[in-house]
Design a protein around this motif. Sequence first.
Motif, PDB file in Angstrom:
ATOM      1  N   THR A 299       0.825  -1.214   0.000  1.00 42.30           N
ATOM      2  CA  THR A 299       0.000   0.000   0.000  1.00 42.30           C
ATOM      3  C   THR A 299       0.860   1.266   0.000  1.00 42.30           C
ATOM      4  N   GLY A 300       2.160   1.096  -0.275  1.00 42.02           N
ATOM      5  CA  GLY A 300       3.074   2.233  -0.247  1.00 42.02           C
ATOM      6  C   GLY A 300       3.029   3.054  -1.527  1.00 42.02           C
ATOM      7  N   TYR A 301       3.759   4.155  -1.510  1.00 44.89           N
ATOM      8  CA  TYR A 301       3.797   5.042  -2.675  1.00 44.89           C
ATOM      9  C   TYR A 301       5.190   5.634  -2.815  1.00 44.89           C
ATOM     10  N   VAL A 302       5.429   6.208  -3.988  1.00 46.06           N
ATOM     11  CA  VAL A 302       6.717   6.809  -4.323  1.00 46.06           C
ATOM     12  C   VAL A 302       6.540   8.316  -4.450  1.00 46.06           C
ATOM     13  N   LEU A 303       7.479   9.071  -3.875  1.00 50.55           N
ATOM     14  CA  LEU A 303       7.470  10.525  -3.970  1.00 50.55           C
ATOM     15  C   LEU A 303       8.805  10.980  -4.551  1.00 50.55           C
ATOM     16  N   PRO A 304       8.824  11.378  -5.836  1.00 48.53           N
ATOM     17  CA  PRO A 304      10.085  11.797  -6.448  1.00 48.53           C
ATOM     18  C   PRO A 304      10.328  13.296  -6.290  1.00 48.53           C
ATOM     19  N   PHE A 305      11.573  13.641  -5.975  1.00 50.34           N
ATOM     20  CA  PHE A 305      12.026  15.031  -6.010  1.00 50.34           C
ATOM     21  C   PHE A 305      13.165  15.117  -7.021  1.00 50.34           C
ATOM     22  N   LEU A 306      12.831  14.873  -8.278  1.00 53.87           N
ATOM     23  CA  LEU A 306      13.811  14.911  -9.363  1.00 53.87           C
ATOM     24  C   LEU A 306      13.637  16.196 -10.158  1.00 53.87           C
ATOM     25  N   ASN A 307      14.703  16.615 -10.805  1.00 58.71           N
ATOM     26  CA  ASN A 307      14.588  17.754 -11.707  1.00 58.71           C
ATOM     27  C   ASN A 307      13.843  17.336 -12.972  1.00 58.71           C
ATOM     28  N   GLY A 308      13.050  18.266 -13.500  1.00 55.17           N
ATOM     29  CA  GLY A 308      12.282  17.973 -14.693  1.00 55.17           C
ATOM     30  C   GLY A 308      10.922  17.386 -14.359  1.00 55.17           C
ATOM     31  N   ILE A 309      10.277  16.829 -15.388  1.00 56.20           N
ATOM     32  CA  ILE A 309       8.935  16.285 -15.200  1.00 56.20           C
ATOM     33  C   ILE A 309       8.747  14.963 -15.946  1.00 56.20           C
ATOM     34  N   ALA A 310       9.677  14.633 -16.837  1.00 58.10           N
ATOM     35  CA  ALA A 310       9.539  13.430 -17.661  1.00 58.10           C
ATOM     36  C   ALA A 310       9.528  12.151 -16.825  1.00 58.10           C
TER      37      ALA A 310
END
Length: 314
Positions: A97-108
């Motif tokens: 039931t987990g999720y991923v939270l990205p803090f990457l540059n860009g949006i692709a």
Amino acid sequence: MSKPRILVLGAGGTGGYFGGRLAENGADVTFLVREGRRKILLEQGLRIESPFGDTQIAVRTVLASEVTPIYDTVILTCKAYDLDAAIASIAPAVAPTGYVLPFLNGIAHIDTLNEKFGQDRVLGGTAKIQATIMPNNAIKQFNEWRTLTIGEQSGEMTERVRTLAALFESAKGVEVLAVDDIVQRMWEKLVHLSTAATMTCLMRANVGEIVRAPYGRDLFLDQLRCGAAIAAANGHPPSEAFMNAWQETFSQRDSQYSTSMLRDIERGGRTEVEQILGFMLEKAAAAQISCNTLLLAYTNVKAYEQRRTAGRLP
């Protein structure tokens, strides 16, 4: 309610700072790192040098070969070009039931993560911070930027977003915004970041140095308008407040603001040119928007990459 288990991929400038602040505040945080970084963290702890207070704390670490699917929140803070390797590392760690939270540059990267984990298990996020690992292995924060913006791609304000925001809000040296328009915010950050990277990499100088040069401010603001036009053509025109704020930032003669892409070039490293400048250039071409300064900067960095590959850097 039990604390959510949080896994932070990497303990560099962004992940180390924000994950470290959570750990400092008692959150259940583990860092997924390589063997070399783990050894340093075990011997020295995680160290932060910051205008909001220095800290040195013991943190939990795990290697990719050791992860199990127990983490409610997996935070990605890798370089955009390392996304595929990052996904391979975290996939076995995400709880059912987990999720991923990205803090990457860009949006692709959002499309790639959606394809792997499903859109309902991927949040959107941006991080506004200038921080890096120093030669003494401490994470140094260079200014007062310390803002995370998070939200569901759907725009819904969910309990998991509120819970995570509350954790960050109670940590020292962190500002957090839980929003219902995260995709818009990510596009706006890309406009800002691509403008800054275009100019700083092309000129090999920080904002103040460029603005003090003849026509530097004019070129900066022209590129900002170009980026805004690209975002608008993709359904996300930047707000008036956003444009006013960054017009002011890119007009400051005494600014020392630089970009991670320029720092990567200055140390002879790999860059995120494709994920930032290349992405914007593709979108500009698709919308038939002329962005000559962006094109020049992209070509400049790609030529640098040719020299780097050939071993011809100074």
